[in-house]
Design an enzyme around this catalytic site. Structure first.
Site, mmCIF file in Angstrom:
data_model
loop_
_atom_site.group_PDB
_atom_site.id
_atom_site.type_symbol
_atom_site.label_atom_id
_atom_site.label_comp_id
_atom_site.label_asym_id
_atom_site.label_seq_id
_atom_site.Cartn_x
_atom_site.Cartn_y
_atom_site.Cartn_z
ATOM 1 N N GLY A 34 0.923 -1.324 0.091
ATOM 2 C CA GLY A 34 -0.024 0.145 -0.162
ATOM 3 C C GLY A 34 0.747 1.090 -0.068
ATOM 4 C CB SER A 35 -0.144 4.686 -0.512
ATOM 5 O OG SER A 35 -1.051 4.849 0.682
ATOM 6 C CB THR A 36 1.192 3.773 4.625
ATOM 7 O OG1 THR A 36 0.124 4.692 4.641
ATOM 8 C CG2 THR A 36 1.911 4.511 5.926
ATOM 9 C CD GLU A 111 -1.751 -6.195 3.245
ATOM 10 O OE1 GLU A 111 -1.241 -5.236 2.670
ATOM 11 O OE2 GLU A 111 -3.163 -6.362 3.356
#
Length: 262
Positions: A34-36, A111
């Site tokens: 993801g982006s973070t 995940e």
């Protein structure tokens, strides 16, 4: 450059930067998707190049693996690592008990496997991801393609008896075709609005034939690191019951902020 980042990207960056400091030489570390998490991978890559940090990473998706290799991080499989010291990942929502909704990036199965194979799971997030009650973000359920419409109908029928406000499940799309996970599965997004009993829902969903895994992470996250747009960072440890606050200064770093694509 950091000074040109939006407040939400600054928040993601400072959370990732603080979490990167938890990684030590010799560790086996799960890297989220993801982006973070992409900010985290870039921060760690800079530490590998500039500080000589030496660790081994187990990514939770092919795109995280590609970025990690690009950043000069050594990547191995979970089977090779067998067990991890630490997993750092983002979240789509988290509550006061550090229960999570994950899977917005489509990697929830890997995940969850990686997170549960770790001594510790740390979530990095901007402040907007904190909620009083989970459910505003659609809950992903990974399902096998065979009979997915039947699985969808079974899920929606099951939701009638659950403590939720919405009961619609939609197939996640990638353009005109279904979105396909790294494992070759589909994702049904459950539009629940509010989840009254996360633990019960997670258990019931996984009993439905065709459902591989759901995006509720219960009793998995140990610590959340929350970033704010002004550089403030808050670290909450659910096991120790501690809350620490700090502030990070932004430093313009070409290696981190050039050509960032999440």
């Amino acid at each position: 450059m950091a000074g040109e980042l939006s407040p939400i990207d600054k928040a993601k960056f400072v959370a990732a930067k603080r979490a990167a400091d938890l990684v030590e030489d010799g560790m086996r570390v799960g890297l989220g998707t993801g982006s973070t998490a992409a900010w985290l991978v870039r921060c760690l890559g800079e530490m590998v190049r500039e500080q000589g940090l030496s660790f081994t990473a187990v990514p939770t998706s092919t795109r995280t693996a590609e970025l990690a290799r690009e950043m000069g991080i050594r990547v191995i499989s979970l089977d090779e690592a067998k067990w991890l010291d630490l997993t750092i990942d983002g979240a789509d929502e988290f509550d006061a008990d550090l229960n999570l909704i994950k899977g917005g990036g489509g990697a929830l199965l890997q995940e969850k496997i990686v997170a549960t194979a770790s001594d510790q799971m740390v979530v990095i997030a901007d402040a907007g991801k904190e909620v009083e009650t989970l459910g505003a973000f659609p809950l992903p359920a990974e399902v096998i393609p065979f009979g997915w419409q039947t699985t969808q109908a079974l899920i929606e029928e099951t939701l009638v008896s659950m403590d939720v406000l919405g009961r619609t499940a939609t197939l996640r799309m990638n353009g005109d075709a279904p979105f396909v996970t790294d494992e070759g599965n589909y994702i049904l997004d459950l539009h629940l609005k509010r989840i009254g009993n996360c633990r019960q829902l997670a258990m019931v969903l996984n009993q439905i034939p065709g459902v591989v895994e759901n995006g509720l992470f219960i009793d998995i996250c140990d610590t959340v690191i929350i970033g704010y747009g002004d550089g403030e960072v808050e670290t909450r440890d659910i096991n120790e019951g501690t809350v620490e606050k700090d502030r990070l200064d932004f430093v313009e770093t070409d290696n981190l902020f050039t050509d960032l694509a999440d």
